[in-house]
Design a protein around this motif. Structure first.
Motif, short mmCIF file in Angstrom:
data_model
loop_
_atom_site.label_atom_id
_atom_site.label_comp_id
_atom_site.label_asym_id
_atom_site.label_seq_id
_atom_site.Cartn_x
_atom_site.Cartn_y
_atom_site.Cartn_z
N VAL A 88 16.64 27.83 40.18
CA VAL A 88 15.99 27.13 39.38
C VAL A 88 14.48 26.85 39.52
CG1 VAL A 88 15.85 24.55 39.22
CG2 VAL A 88 17.99 25.47 39.20
N SER A 89 13.97 26.71 38.24
CA SER A 89 12.38 26.51 38.32
C SER A 89 12.23 25.33 37.42
CB SER A 89 11.37 27.72 37.48
OG SER A 89 11.63 28.70 38.32
N ALA A 90 11.14 24.33 37.56
CA ALA A 90 10.98 23.33 36.70
C ALA A 90 9.59 23.20 36.35
CB ALA A 90 10.98 21.85 37.80
N VAL A 91 9.36 22.96 35.18
CA VAL A 91 8.03 23.24 34.55
C VAL A 91 7.61 21.62 34.22
CG1 VAL A 91 6.28 24.03 32.63
CG2 VAL A 91 8.26 25.30 33.70
N LEU A 92 6.58 20.96 34.95
CA LEU A 92 6.29 19.80 34.62
C LEU A 92 5.20 19.48 33.85
CD1 LEU A 92 6.41 18.49 38.44
CD2 LEU A 92 8.40 18.86 36.63
N CYS A 93 4.85 18.76 32.75
CA CYS A 93 4.14 18.62 31.86
C CYS A 93 3.27 17.08 32.17
CB CYS A 93 4.33 18.50 30.26
SG CYS A 93 5.14 19.83 29.86
N THR A 94 2.19 17.43 32.85
CA THR A 94 1.59 16.39 33.62
C THR A 94 0.99 15.18 32.88
OG1 THR A 94 -0.46 17.60 33.89
CG2 THR A 94 1.11 17.98 35.82
N ALA A 95 0.75 15.45 31.52
CA ALA A 95 0.39 14.34 30.73
C ALA A 95 1.24 13.30 30.52
CB ALA A 95 -0.16 14.75 29.38
N GLY A 96 2.60 13.61 30.95
CA GLY A 96 3.90 12.57 30.85
C GLY A 96 3.74 11.78 32.29
N GLY A 97 2.76 12.06 33.18
CA GLY A 97 2.90 11.37 34.40
C GLY A 97 3.70 11.89 35.88
N TYR A 151 14.13 24.24 33.83
CA TYR A 151 14.02 22.82 33.24
C TYR A 151 12.60 22.53 32.78
CZ TYR A 151 17.98 21.54 36.07
OH TYR A 151 19.18 21.70 36.79
N LEU A 152 12.27 22.37 31.35
CA LEU A 152 10.92 22.49 30.99
C LEU A 152 10.94 20.97 30.56
CD1 LEU A 152 8.56 23.53 29.87
CD2 LEU A 152 9.78 24.11 27.75
N ASP A 153 10.00 20.47 31.42
CA ASP A 153 9.84 18.98 31.05
C ASP A 153 10.97 18.39 30.92
OD1 ASP A 153 7.57 17.17 31.52
OD2 ASP A 153 7.40 16.70 29.48
N ALA A 154 12.16 18.41 31.49
CA ALA A 154 13.48 17.92 31.53
C ALA A 154 13.90 16.97 32.63
CB ALA A 154 14.34 18.93 31.25
N GLY A 155 14.75 16.26 32.39
CA GLY A 155 15.69 15.39 33.52
C GLY A 155 16.40 16.04 34.43
N LEU A 156 17.12 15.49 35.30
CA LEU A 156 17.99 16.17 36.38
C LEU A 156 19.30 15.57 35.99
CD1 LEU A 156 15.82 16.21 39.35
CD2 LEU A 156 16.38 18.00 38.14
#
Length: 494
Positions: free
Chosen positions: A177-186, A91-96
Motif C-alpha cells: 500500500v502507498s498513501a499520498v497525502l495532500c497536505t493543504a487539507g491538513g 490511497y490518493l488523499d483518501a480515507g481508510l
C-alpha cells in the motif's frame, strides 16, 4: 513499467486524469483511467465491477490501483476480488475504510448526510458548483478555470454508492500500500506518525513496512493542481519508495500510566458516566464536580473504552483527591457526523451528574479534550449559572480542513461572538508544539473571546505536543496539569 488503473472520486470520471495519463504514458507506463457507472441505480458493487472488468481486460500481469477520495471504496473492493492481479493499492488523499463501512461515513459535506439520512428513497447527490467543491476537500492550487472544469464534467453521484457497505474478505490484506497525502487539507506524515505513536492500536498497521507515505503540497485534486508532481509520486510509489512510519514501542500511549501519582479513589459507574469520589469529609455535604469529556472521533470498537484509560481515570482521581467528584463520560463521538449524538450524551451526563445526591448541582465544571473541543459550543451559547468553569486542553475549536461533515452548529468562536449570557470562566491549556491546523482554530477562538470580552486563562506547555500527557511525563507537563486542575477547582470553591 507499471500499469496504473486510475479511479477518481465522487461526481467525476476518467477525464479528470488526462494530464496525469499523458505524463505516465510518456514515461513508458500504462495508464488506464476508469469511468464508473453513474446511473442513478448504480451502487458500490456496480462500481467495484467496473474496476474489476477493466483489470480483467488488461494484458498485463499486475496493476497499480489508484483510488482518489471516494474511489478507494471500489478500488479496495476490486483488489479483494482480484488480489493476484494487484501489485499495489495507492490511497490518493483518501480515507481508510474497513469492511462494513459505507462511503458516506467519510463524506465531508453535511448536506449529503442530511439528504441520504432523511429516510425514504433518496435520489442522486447533485454535483457541486464551482464554489462548492471546497466542501469536499481543499481546493488549494486549483484555478478558477479548473473549478469550472470540475463542475462541467461532474454528474450526480448515485446514492447507493455512498450508502452500501464495503464488503471485504481480507484476500488483499497482503497487497502493498502507498498513501499520498495532500497536505493543504491538513493531513501530514508527521501527524499520522503521532497518531500511530499515541493512538488506538488499530492504527499501528500503518507502520507496516509494506506501507509507504508521500506528501504533496497541494489541495484535494492533485491530478489537476499538481499533475507533474503527482505523476512522479505515483511512479515512486510503484517502485516501492515512500516514507515508512516508525512502529511505536511498547503499549499504546493512551494505556500508559498517568503522569502524576494520584491515589486510587472509589469509582461508581452509572450508565455512561463514571464517578470518582473524594474522601468523606466531616460532613456529608454534596461536593462540586468536574466532568471530563474525552477527545475524538474514536472507533466504537476501541478497547478499552476511553473512560477506562489511565489518562482520564488519572484526571478524575486527581480531582477527587482534591475534594471534587471527578466524572468521565463515555460519549459516542465515532465520526465527524456524530457530534450531535455526542453532544446529547454530554448533556445527559451532566443531568445525571447534577441529580446525584453526592454532587452539588450548582457547582459544575466541564473539561473538554482535543476533538471534543467542538462540543463546548452548546455550553457557550446559553451557559447555565451552575456551570462555573469550562476547561479546554489542546482543543480543536473549529472544524479542521476536510471536516466539512461536522454540522454548522459546532462552531465555538461563533457562539462567543453571538453574545448573549456571560460565559463561564474559561481555561485553556495550550500545547506549544501543536499542529498548525489545530493551533489556528485556537487562535480564532481566542480572537473571538477577546472581541466578546470573555477573558481566557491560558496555561502554556511550550515543549508539549498534542496529547502531551501521553508522551512521557516532564516537569513542564506535570506542572501544567496541576495548575489547570487547581484553577478549575478554584472556580468551584475548592
Amino acid at each position: 513499467m507499471s500499469a496504473f488503473v486510475l479511479v477518481s472520486g465522487p461526481f467525476t470520471d476518467g477525464r479528470i486524469w488526462d494530464a496525469v495519463v499523458g505524463r505516465l504514458r510518456r514515461k513508458g507506463a500504462g495508464a488506464y483511467p476508469v469511468t464508473l457507472d453513474m446511473r442513478p441505480e448504480a451502487d458500490l458493487e456496480t462500481q467495484v465491477g467496473d474496476v474489476v472488468r477493466l483489470i480483467d481486460s488488461l494484458d498485463v500481469p499486475r496493476v497499480v490501483l489508484v483510488g482518489h477520495d471516494y474511489a478507494i471504496h471500489p478500488v479496495l473492493g476490486a483488489a479483494d476480488l482480484r488480489p493476484e492481479r494487484v501489485a499495489r493499492v495507492v490511497y490518493l488523499d483518501a480515507g481508510l475504510p474497513q469492511h462494513g463501512d459505507p462511503a458516506l461515513a467519510l463524506v465531508p459535506d453535511p448536506e449529503v448526510h442530511q439528504l441520504l439520512g432523511a429516510g425514504g428513497d433518496p435520489g442522486p447527490v447533485p454535483p457541486p458548483g464551482p464554489r462548492d467543491w471546497q466542501r469536499w476537500g481543499s481546493t488549494e492550487g486549483l484555478t478558477a478555470e479548473q473549478l469550472e472544469f470540475l463542475s462541467a464534467l461532474a454528474v450526480a453521484q448515485p446514492p447507493r454508492t455512498l450508502t452500501q457497505p464495503l464488503r471485504l474478505t481480507g484476500a488483499a490484506a497482503g497487497v502493498p500500500v502507498s498513501a499520498v497525502l495532500c497536505t493543504a487539507g491538513g493531513t501530514t506524515i508527521e501527524g499520522i506518525q503521532e497518531l500511530v505513536r499515541v493512538g488506538p492500536p488499530q492504527l499501528r498497521k500503518l507502520a507496516d513496512p509494506r506501507v509507504g507515505f508521500f506528501e504533496l503540497a497541494t489541495g484535494h485534486w492533485p491530478m489537476l493542481s499538481a499533475p507533474r508532481e503527482l505523476t512522479e509520486v505515483l511512479c515512486r510509489a510503484a517502485a516501492d519508495e515512500g516514507h515508512r512510519l516508525t512502529p511505536p514501542e511498547g503499549e499504546p500511549g493512551f494505556l500508559r500510566p498517568f503522569l502524576l501519582d494520584v491515589p486510587e479513589r472509589p469509582r461508581v459507574r452509572s450508565g455512561h458516566v463514571d464517578l470518582h469520589l473524594p474522601e468523606p469529609g466531616e460532613t456529608d455535604a454534596p461536593r462540586p464536580a468536574v466532568l471530563f469529556v474525552h477527545g475524538g472521533p474514536l472507533s466504537p470498537d476501541l478497547v478499552p473504552a476511553p473512560r477506562d484509560w489511565p489518562f482520564y481515570v488519572g484526571y478524575a482521581r486527581l480531582a477527587a483527591s482534591l475534594g471534587a467528584v471527578g466524572a468521565v463520560v463515555e460519549h459516542r463521538l465515532h465520526g465527524l457526523t456524530a457530534y450531535p449524538r455526542a453532544a446529547d450524551d454530554v448533556t445527559e451526563a451532566v443531568a445525571l451528574l447534577r441529580a446525584d445526591p453526592r454532587v452539588d448541582p450548582e457547582r459544575i465544571a466541564l473539561w473538554f479534550f482535543s476533538g471534543a473541543g467542538l462540543l463546548v459550543t452548546d455550553w457557550l451559547t446559553g451557559p447555565p449559572e451552575w456551570l462555573r468553569c469550562v476547561a479546554l486542553t489542546y482543543p480543536i475549536l473549529a472544524p479542521l480542513p476536510g471536516w466539512g461533515a461536522v454540522p454548522p452548529r459546532f462552531r465555538p468562536a461563533e457562539a462567543l461572538r453571538a453574545g448573549g449570557a456571560e460565559p463561564p470562566a474559561l481555561l485553556l491549556t495550550r500545547a506549544g508544539l501543536e499542529t498548525p491546523q489545530i493551533a489556528a482554530t485556537v487562535e480564532r477562538f481566542l480572537e473571538a473571546a477577546a472581541e466578546a470580552g470573555a477573558p481566557v486563562q491560558i496555561i502554556d506547555v511550550p515543549h508539549g505536543a498534542h496529547g502531551f500527557e501521553l508522551h512521557g511525563p516532564t516537569d513542564e507537563s506535570r506542572e501544567a496539569v496541576t495548575r489547570a486542575m487547581t484553577a478549575v477547582l478554584s472556580h468551584l470553591g475548592i
